[in-house]
Design a protein around this motif. Structure first.
Motif, PDB file in Angstrom:
ATOM      1  N   ASN A 207       0.498  -1.475  -0.168  1.00 13.98           N
ATOM      2  CA  ASN A 207      -0.085   0.001   0.078  1.00 13.98           C
ATOM      3  C   ASN A 207       0.585   1.423   0.192  1.00 13.98           C
ATOM      4  O   ASN A 207       1.866   1.758   1.260  1.00 13.98           O
ATOM      5  CB  ASN A 207      -0.668   0.114   1.401  1.00 13.98           C
ATOM      6  CG  ASN A 207      -1.748   0.917   0.961  1.00 13.98           C
ATOM      7  OD1 ASN A 207      -1.492   2.101   1.333  1.00 13.98           O
ATOM      8  ND2 ASN A 207      -2.923   0.203   1.435  1.00 13.98           N
ATOM      9  N   MET A 208       1.373   1.849  -1.471  1.00 12.10           N
ATOM     10  CA  MET A 208       1.308   3.356  -1.086  1.00 12.10           C
ATOM     11  C   MET A 208       1.385   4.287   0.134  1.00 12.10           C
ATOM     12  O   MET A 208       1.996   4.423   0.338  1.00 12.10           O
ATOM     13  CB  MET A 208       1.428   3.916  -2.612  1.00 12.10           C
ATOM     14  CG  MET A 208       1.722   2.892  -3.620  1.00 12.10           C
ATOM     15  SD  MET A 208       3.771   2.034  -3.542  1.00 12.10           S
ATOM     16  CE  MET A 208       4.321   4.109  -4.212  1.00 12.10           C
ATOM     17  N   ALA A 209      -0.026   4.724   0.324  1.00 11.52           N
ATOM     18  CA  ALA A 209      -0.293   5.426   1.060  1.00 11.52           C
ATOM     19  C   ALA A 209       0.805   5.037   2.442  1.00 11.52           C
ATOM     20  O   ALA A 209       0.764   5.718   3.240  1.00 11.52           O
ATOM     21  CB  ALA A 209      -1.542   5.492   1.277  1.00 11.52           C
ATOM     22  N   VAL A 210      -0.315   3.658   2.403  1.00 10.69           N
ATOM     23  CA  VAL A 210       0.473   3.548   4.040  1.00 10.69           C
ATOM     24  C   VAL A 210       2.440   4.122   4.327  1.00 10.69           C
ATOM     25  O   VAL A 210       3.010   4.305   5.226  1.00 10.69           O
ATOM     26  CB  VAL A 210       0.585   1.695   4.481  1.00 10.69           C
ATOM     27  CG1 VAL A 210       0.837   1.011   4.997  1.00 10.69           C
ATOM     28  CG2 VAL A 210      -0.475   1.807   4.156  1.00 10.69           C
ATOM     29  N   MET A 211       2.629   3.335   2.895  1.00  8.76           N
ATOM     30  CA  MET A 211       4.563   3.256   2.875  1.00  8.76           C
ATOM     31  C   MET A 211       4.490   4.657   3.058  1.00  8.76           C
ATOM     32  O   MET A 211       5.844   5.154   3.620  1.00  8.76           O
ATOM     33  CB  MET A 211       5.009   3.014   1.662  1.00  8.76           C
ATOM     34  CG  MET A 211       6.809   3.583   1.398  1.00  8.76           C
ATOM     35  SD  MET A 211       7.676   2.935  -0.213  1.00  8.76           S
ATOM     36  CE  MET A 211       6.700   3.364  -1.118  1.00  8.76           C
ATOM     37  N   GLY A 212       3.534   5.898   2.421  1.00 10.61           N
ATOM     38  CA  GLY A 212       4.072   6.822   3.099  1.00 10.61           C
ATOM     39  C   GLY A 212       3.990   7.798   4.435  1.00 10.61           C
ATOM     40  O   GLY A 212       4.467   8.546   4.665  1.00 10.61           O
ATOM     41  N   LEU A 213       2.669   6.938   4.802  1.00 12.58           N
ATOM     42  CA  LEU A 213       2.605   7.189   6.225  1.00 12.58           C
ATOM     43  C   LEU A 213       3.947   6.840   6.830  1.00 12.58           C
ATOM     44  O   LEU A 213       4.390   7.540   8.403  1.00 12.58           O
ATOM     45  CB  LEU A 213       1.054   6.859   7.181  1.00 12.58           C
ATOM     46  CG  LEU A 213      -0.015   7.405   5.955  1.00 12.58           C
ATOM     47  CD1 LEU A 213      -1.204   6.943   6.160  1.00 12.58           C
ATOM     48  CD2 LEU A 213      -0.173   9.045   6.830  1.00 12.58           C
ATOM     49  N   ARG A 214       4.412   5.334   6.966  1.00 11.68           N
ATOM     50  CA  ARG A 214       5.358   5.283   7.757  1.00 11.68           C
ATOM     51  C   ARG A 214       6.987   5.714   7.305  1.00 11.68           C
ATOM     52  O   ARG A 214       7.562   5.177   8.132  1.00 11.68           O
ATOM     53  CB  ARG A 214       5.430   3.686   7.568  1.00 11.68           C
ATOM     54  CG  ARG A 214       4.678   3.011   7.784  1.00 11.68           C
ATOM     55  CD  ARG A 214       4.728   1.086   7.766  1.00 11.68           C
ATOM     56  NE  ARG A 214       3.284   0.286   8.705  1.00 11.68           N
ATOM     57  CZ  ARG A 214       2.935  -0.692   7.871  1.00 11.68           C
ATOM     58  NH1 ARG A 214       3.054  -1.207   6.792  1.00 11.68           N
ATOM     59  NH2 ARG A 214       2.026  -1.171   8.898  1.00 11.68           N
ATOM     60  N   THR A 215       6.297   6.287   6.494  1.00  9.25           N
ATOM     61  CA  THR A 215       8.279   7.048   5.923  1.00  9.25           C
ATOM     62  C   THR A 215       8.119   8.109   6.154  1.00  9.25           C
ATOM     63  O   THR A 215       9.295   9.209   5.906  1.00  9.25           O
ATOM     64  CB  THR A 215       8.432   6.758   4.578  1.00  9.25           C
ATOM     65  OG1 THR A 215       7.557   7.452   4.577  1.00  9.25           O
ATOM     66  CG2 THR A 215       8.792   4.697   4.959  1.00  9.25           C
ATOM     67  N   ALA A 216       7.299   8.855   6.459  1.00 10.90           N
ATOM     68  CA  ALA A 216       7.110  10.349   7.251  1.00 10.90           C
ATOM     69  C   ALA A 216       6.789  11.055   8.988  1.00 10.90           C
ATOM     70  O   ALA A 216       6.302   9.579   9.316  1.00 10.90           O
ATOM     71  CB  ALA A 216       5.920  10.823   6.716  1.00 10.90           C
TER      72      ALA A 216
END
Length: 862
Positions: free
Chosen positions: A371-380
């Motif tokens: 999930n690209m949004a999940v990656m976005g949240l986990r790396t921000a």
């Protein structure tokens, strides 16, 4: 005969006109009226025929005309004056340099987006996400914020939309020539094109060149895979926006994220630009930027993956734009594994670490997808939605990542979108305001409250300009309708009615946007006969201008367009409702100012923000909208109308019917009567009063400069500070934080709340009394300074749920054997009514963004 090679021959301008090339290459012309007027004066017919493209205009002017202009001393002086204005704009201190005083502000910010809507001349956008990104860059330029944009250069942009004879959307993909666009190619010192490259599975390599667009003060870097080093399939990676298979989309997103970071490093090397301290991923498409930055640190600095992740996360901002899971890019885990294994493996960065970033490893998640949004949240470090309501929706949508916390505590804040005023305010309207009001009165909105006797804009002048804008729209719409019908196969003999299509004196409603089903393009058709009566009312008619594209793969959206077009084609209404194909920035800049009312009727709460209605408001139009997106927070009862919603009605058809009926009622009984309510001078004073209120109250709020300032103050500056705290030789701070997190996660299983006691709530309890709370906890191998023991308290419902609550940290009071401790403190009861409390334990460290950072929490049990 077909040419075997194609290239563009650039015009060589006479020396006195050389500054025109500089003016054409900097996209500030797209929002700077004096520069556009300068180009238009070269040849007004040609300027119109070339759709306001200065690069194409300079290429099309004949030598004789250029020599005549070069010999015109007055014109040359004007060219130099405009060029000097651009120089000052680019070099002089602006808000960020002169007024924003923070020692933590970043030296540079990288802003990644899959699309950028700057101007129709550079068609690299499909809808609101791209327009928002373009307005973000323009406003950053106006404020002097040191942003560098990063995106892809799509060979065919999105698509050109036309209609078939029976109303179906037809897509074509005209190929763009970068050499004939306001772009320059990054080159090495020896003049060769600069390149970045990414490894692909099977030993293949993706090479890309980097184009630069100048958006005022902001450089925008666009990666292009159409280079000879690539084989045919790889050359097509940047062929079009949002096209192709999952494999194709993944390559695009790898190039945007990982290649984008490489392009930033390349740009810094070639220009000496400071390295960004903040990386902003505008939606999940750019999420792989974090992976590339981890690779840089692991391979370049010799740190471990966990340390690199902490350093990367400290400098990253993520913005989510979708309110529905279906709007998120998700790829198969096996596909991701393929692209980070074998010849594409990143040494020192195990593929399992990458997969963990986007894993849906939570209740309700799908373990087979990334999930690209999940990656976005986990790396921000910090994340935000794009309106207050959208932030609330997003916190609910992503709650599973922080399941032990209340939904309200999910660490996604909100910064409501804005629009770039100079781009979207029609020059006629801007000239009217400037002729009566100073810049401060316009910016604050206060000037619109001034009466004519106080130097304000007279009602008669305001109404006359509004009619002129409506007339401009009518003229443009007739041209587009005629062109569309001709393209659909109609003969001139069939098109006499087009001369009477629309009327500059009729109430004009606009509806234009992308056409996914939730935006409900055809809600207005729920009762066709009632709509027909509204359109053809002999005393208070309305007219509707509709535009919008549907993604070619969205069969439902394409079908909605056909349904609307077929209704608009019918005799008896086609003079009052039109569909304009190929909606783009150029069309919007006439459509939005020309409307009296902007209609927006999404299925609440599925509109993340929406900005089209903001652009209309800047020109004095009123909004008629479902309370969703930005309208939910800024509708005040006097700046337009709210369409009632049938929340809770499960039957979608019935809900649509109820909300359509409410829309018809509003138009028929409130909107149209007020528009046609004229005084003896033919002026609708009450309508103009609503216009003034809109300009005064919404005008300052909807500005993207307000939005960008909020990003700078609330997100970019804190993130830059956290990045610097973990930066440096050896990344000692990041290593310490990574080790601490590892230890906390390993030991968290032993953490529990053993017992809670309270005193002070016996007998009658009154406001102002203190409740003393003591919690006895077990921390195992963790220390008291690794955690925060909190009392959570506030109003409770009948089911003992804490509806609204506050949080207070308890202090360590006693230490016992076996990793047991006592914490205590007082809570002052500040409000009457049903009260409740609980106790929980959360991790605590100075390097965390907040108590939810690790997603770990232990709540007291009853």
């Amino acid at each position: 005969m077909r040419a075997i090679r194609r290239f563009t021959v650039r015009t060589v301008l006479p020396e006195p006109l050389a500054p025109l090339d500089t003016l054409a290459q900097n996209l500030r012309w797209s929002w700077h009226a004096p520069t556009r007027e300068l180009f238009a004066s070269l040849d007004r017919d040609l300027w119109r025929d070339l759709h306001g493209d200065p690069v194409a205009l300079l290429g099309a002017l004949g030598r004789q005309r250029l020599d005549a202009l070069a010999a015109d001393a007055e014109f040359v002086a004007r060219v130099n004056e405009v060029a000097e204005d651009l120089r000052r704009y680019l070099e002089e201190p602006r808000w960020y340099q002169a007024a924003y005083d923070s020692p933590d502000k970043p030296d540079a910010i990288a802003y990644f987006s899959a699309e950028f809507g700057i101007t129709a001349v550079l068609p690299q956008y499909s809808g609101g996400l791209g327009i928002l990104a373009g307005d973000h860059l323009k406003s950053a330029s106006d404020l002097g914020v040191p942003i560098i944009g990063v995106g892809l250069l799509y060979g065919a942009g999105y698509f050109r939309q036309s209609l078939t004879r029976d109303g179906w959307q037809h897509e074509t993909y005209p190929v763009l020539d970068p050499d004939n666009l306001p772009l320059s190619l990054l080159r090495e010192a020896d003049g060769t094109p600069a390149r970045v490259s990414l490894p692909l599975p099977g030993g293949h390599v993706l090479h890309a060149q980097v184009w630069r667009a100048d958006v005022g003060r902001v450089p925008l870097l666009l990666l292009d895979s159409n280079v000879t080093e690539n084989d045919d399939s790889v050359r097509r990676v940047t062929d079009r926006l949002y096209g192709g298979s999952a494999d194709h989309r993944l390559k695009q997103e790898l190039l945007l994220g990982m290649g984008g970071v490489k392009a930033l490093r390349l740009y810094a090397r070639l220009t000496g630009t400071p390295a960004p301290q903040v990386f902003h991923a505008n939606e999940g498409h750019a999420g792989f930027l974090g992976v590339e930055r981890v690779r840089e640190l692991v391979q370049g600095e010799g740190v471990d993956v966990d340390t690199a992740l902490e350093a990367v996360r400290a400098g990253t901002v993520f913005t989510t734009h979708t309110p529905v899971p279906a709007g998120i890019d998700r790829f198969g885990v096996d596909l991701i594994r393929e692209y980070f294994s074998g010849s594409a493996e990143i040494p020192g960065v195990p593929v399992e670490k990458i997969l963990a970033l986007g894993a849906e490893d939570y209740d309700g998640g799908n373990p087979a997808v990334f999930n690209m949004a999940v990656m976005g949240l986990r790396t921000a470090r910090l994340a935000n939605g794009v309106a207050q309501l959208h932030g609330k929706v997003s916190r609910g949508m992503f709650h599973s990542l922080w399941s032990g916390f209340d939904v309200s505590e999910v660490p996604i804040t909100s910064i409501t979108n804005g629009v770039h005023g100079p781009t979207w305010t029609d020059p006629l309207f801007a000239q009217l305001a400037a002729s009566h009001l100073d810049a401060e009165a316009i910016a604050s909105g206060a000037g619109w409250h001034l009466g004519e006797e106080d130097g304000g804009v007279p009602d008669a002048e305001l109404w006359a300009v509004r009619r002129q804008l409506r007339s401009n729209l009518v003229e443009s719409a007739r041209q587009r309708v005629r062109s569309s019908w001709t393209e659909r196969g109609a003969s001139p003999a069939e098109l006499g009615w087009v001369d009477d299509a629309l009327d500059p004196d009729v109430l004009t409603i606009g509806f234009a946007r992308r056409v996914p089903t939730y935006k409900r393009l055809t809600l207005m058709l729920s009762d066709p006969e009632r709509l027909r009566r509204l359109l053809t009312d002999p005393e208070r008619p309305i007219q509707i201008v509709v535009a919008g594209k549907s993604h070619p793969d969205d069969e439902q959206g394409v079908g909605l367009i056909q349904k609307l077009v077929q209704f608009a084609d019918a005799e008896g209404v086609r003079e009052r409702i039109v569909f304009l194909p190929n909606y783009d920035i150029e069309m919007a800049q006439t459509l939005m100012p020309g409307c009296d009312v902007w209609l927006n009727n999404p299925l609440r709460p599925l509109e993340a923000s929406g900005t089209s209605g903001m652009k209309c408001a800047l020109n004095g139009a009123l909004n008629l909208s479902i309370l969703d997106g930005w309208w939910d927070e800024w509708y005040d009862g006097n700046n337009g109308w709210a369409i009632p919603t049938a929340d809770g009605v499960e039957d979608q058809a019935r809900r649509d019917a109820l909300e359509a009926a409410a829309l018809y009622d509003l138009i028929e009984n409130t909107v149209a009567p007020r528009f046609y309510d004229r005084d003896a001078d033919g002026i609708p004073r009450r309508w103009i009063g609503m216009m003034r209120h809109t300009l005064a109250t919404l005008g300052p709020k909807v500005q993207a400069t307000r939005m960008v300032r909020e990003y700078v103050e609330r997100l970019y500056t804190p993130v830059a500070a956290s990045y610097r705290a973990l930066d440096g030789v050896g990344y000692v701070g990041a290593a310490e934080l990574a080790a601490w997190k590892r230890r906390v996660r390993e030991q968290w299983h032993a953490v529990r709340v053993d017992h809670v006691e309270s005193s002070g709530a016996e007998g009658t309890v009154s406001v102002g009394d203190a409740l003393n709370v003591h919690a006895y906890v077990t921390l195992g191998e963790l220390r008291p300074d690794d955690v925060e023991v909190q009392v959570v308290y506030g109003h409770v419902t009948e089911s003992d749920t804490l509806e609204t609550f506050s949080v207070r940290a308890l202090e360590l009071t006693d230490t016992y054997e076996g990793g047991r401790y006592a914490f205590g403190g007082d809570v002052v009861l500040e409000a009457s009514g049903a009260f409740g409390y609980s106790v929980r334990i959360v991790p605590r460290h100075a390097g965390l963004a907040g108590p939810t950072d690790l997603g770990l929490v232990v709540n007291a049990e009853q």
